[in-house]
Motif scaffolding. Sequence first.
Motif, PDB file in Angstrom:
ATOM      1  N   LEU A 174       1.132  -1.154   0.190  1.00  0.00           N
ATOM      2  CA  LEU A 174       0.216  -0.243   0.170  1.00  0.00           C
ATOM      3  C   LEU A 174       0.606   1.182  -0.162  1.00  0.00           C
ATOM      4  O   LEU A 174       2.094   1.389   0.958  1.00  0.00           O
ATOM      5  CB  LEU A 174      -0.859   0.192   1.486  1.00  0.00           C
ATOM      6  N   GLU A 186      -4.565  10.801   2.154  1.00  0.00           N
ATOM      7  CA  GLU A 186      -5.583   9.918   0.978  1.00  0.00           C
ATOM      8  C   GLU A 186      -5.418   9.310   1.119  1.00  0.00           C
ATOM      9  O   GLU A 186      -4.999   8.445   2.079  1.00  0.00           O
ATOM     10  CB  GLU A 186      -4.940  10.085  -0.395  1.00  0.00           C
ATOM     11  N   GLU A 187      -6.009   8.131   0.265  1.00  0.00           N
ATOM     12  CA  GLU A 187      -6.420   6.203   0.834  1.00  0.00           C
ATOM     13  C   GLU A 187      -5.269   5.703   0.051  1.00  0.00           C
ATOM     14  O   GLU A 187      -4.898   6.551  -0.684  1.00  0.00           O
ATOM     15  CB  GLU A 187      -7.965   6.149  -0.396  1.00  0.00           C
ATOM     16  N   HIS A 204       4.081   3.661   2.802  1.00  0.00           N
ATOM     17  CA  HIS A 204       4.222   2.374   2.177  1.00  0.00           C
ATOM     18  C   HIS A 204       4.085   1.387   3.332  1.00  0.00           C
ATOM     19  O   HIS A 204       4.876   1.314   4.614  1.00  0.00           O
ATOM     20  CB  HIS A 204       5.044   2.421   1.036  1.00  0.00           C
ATOM     21  N   TRP A 254       0.446   5.895  -0.043  1.00  0.00           N
ATOM     22  CA  TRP A 254      -0.513   7.071  -0.192  1.00  0.00           C
ATOM     23  C   TRP A 254      -0.101   8.257   0.364  1.00  0.00           C
ATOM     24  O   TRP A 254       1.118   8.067   1.256  1.00  0.00           O
ATOM     25  CB  TRP A 254      -1.408   6.100   0.835  1.00  0.00           C
ATOM     26  N   ARG A 303      -3.296   2.734  -1.843  1.00  0.00           N
ATOM     27  CA  ARG A 303      -3.490   2.873  -3.579  1.00  0.00           C
ATOM     28  C   ARG A 303      -2.595   0.892  -3.111  1.00  0.00           C
ATOM     29  O   ARG A 303      -1.515   1.320  -2.739  1.00  0.00           O
ATOM     30  CB  ARG A 303      -3.091   3.556  -4.668  1.00  0.00           C
ATOM     31  N   ARG A 304      -3.000   0.533  -4.282  1.00  0.00           N
ATOM     32  CA  ARG A 304      -2.561  -0.992  -4.088  1.00  0.00           C
ATOM     33  C   ARG A 304      -1.484  -1.209  -5.193  1.00  0.00           C
ATOM     34  O   ARG A 304      -2.342  -1.560  -6.092  1.00  0.00           O
ATOM     35  CB  ARG A 304      -3.356  -2.118  -3.785  1.00  0.00           C
ATOM     36  N   TYR A 305      -0.538  -2.084  -4.311  1.00  0.00           N
ATOM     37  CA  TYR A 305       0.861  -2.496  -5.760  1.00  0.00           C
ATOM     38  C   TYR A 305       0.580  -4.258  -5.077  1.00  0.00           C
ATOM     39  O   TYR A 305       1.164  -4.656  -4.676  1.00  0.00           O
ATOM     40  CB  TYR A 305       1.267  -1.839  -5.724  1.00  0.00           C
ATOM     41  N   TRP A 339       5.631   9.686   1.338  1.00  0.00           N
ATOM     42  CA  TRP A 339       4.721   8.823   0.769  1.00  0.00           C
ATOM     43  C   TRP A 339       4.321   7.352   1.827  1.00  0.00           C
ATOM     44  O   TRP A 339       5.868   7.145   1.953  1.00  0.00           O
ATOM     45  CB  TRP A 339       4.322   8.599   0.035  1.00  0.00           C
TER      46      TRP A 339
END
Length: 373
Positions: A261, A267-268, A288, A263, A270-272, A286
Amino acid sequence: MAKDAIVNESLAAKFATEKDSPYTRWVADEGLDIIAAHYVPDLKTVELKDWARRGGRGVFINHEASRTSNDCYVAEIPTGGQLAPQRQLFEEMILVLSGHGSTKVWNDSGAEVTFEWGPGALFAIPLNANHQHFNGSGTEVARFVSSTNAPGIINLYDDIDFVFGTAHDFPKRFNGEPDYFAPKGEQKGLLLDTNFVADSINLPLIEAKERGAGGGHIRFNMAKGSMNSHISQFPTATYKKGHRHGPGAHVIILSGEGYSLMWPEGEEPRRYEWQAGSMIVPPNMWYHQHFNTGTEPARYLAFKHEVVSIRNAQGVPKAWISQRIGGDQIDYADESSYVRETFKEALAKHGLEPKMEAAYEQEKENLPPRSAA
């Protein structure tokens, strides 16, 4: 509300030319692309272009924030071939992704060292040393990923002939020592002082419970350089603590499968999704967080520039320190419910359940109190 700081076109136009730099112009002159991505699904299959000067194929991978600190590129050596000899006034660390071969390193004094490598080998090129990579196979290409601090050096001098053509030895960095690239090194706490790791995938690690989930960790100082790197591993059905740091970390998955994750604050996430060969590049500051949803331990290598490590007065990276006392690491006790719910759902798809209770309990032993509102 999104906080991506995107402004109107009129204001953006006033700064447009400042995105260009001697470094980005050099990459373009090399005939290669820069993939401006936070995520590459598989470095082993990412598309490459012919790299005429070096005699192989390649692509650069770095987003805007890291183009002034450090970069990353993937290169391929043709079957039974070699890349052109090169020397450079910047540092470089290399991870072999596939294939077998050798590298010759020499200085202007006539000292020369050659060593062999295979998949998972990790090494550094000494500053301004002449070097050449050879593919030892007549049936398969060899591919490696590299991180360098070329952007700052090329931007500083804006003279490619000087950066790549200066005849000067740095004997304190490399003096032709026969065992320079021997698989050995001195362990200093978490730091392994070495110039070559034959097998980064199976290298023994040191316990690092501060990062959570019973993980192992080791840090490297290679070729007496200013860049650094580390390997971390964590067990199946567990996850690391969320944290943030400066730009320039290129996180390469060595084994296992899972997701990360990422972001920016406010903010929400984001998934990778990742597997062996994937790369995650967290943007500047960010948050992570890495999650192992596979059936084996997950291990990754992070190539970094020192600007990544925002440190406290004791020299400890703030990414290792609880936010409760001014650091940049989120304690398990303070993470969003979304983190645990999403992880549980991801594991269920593989017929697994979280194995985090021991980590949650262990954290409580040294958990700082929350500061008063």
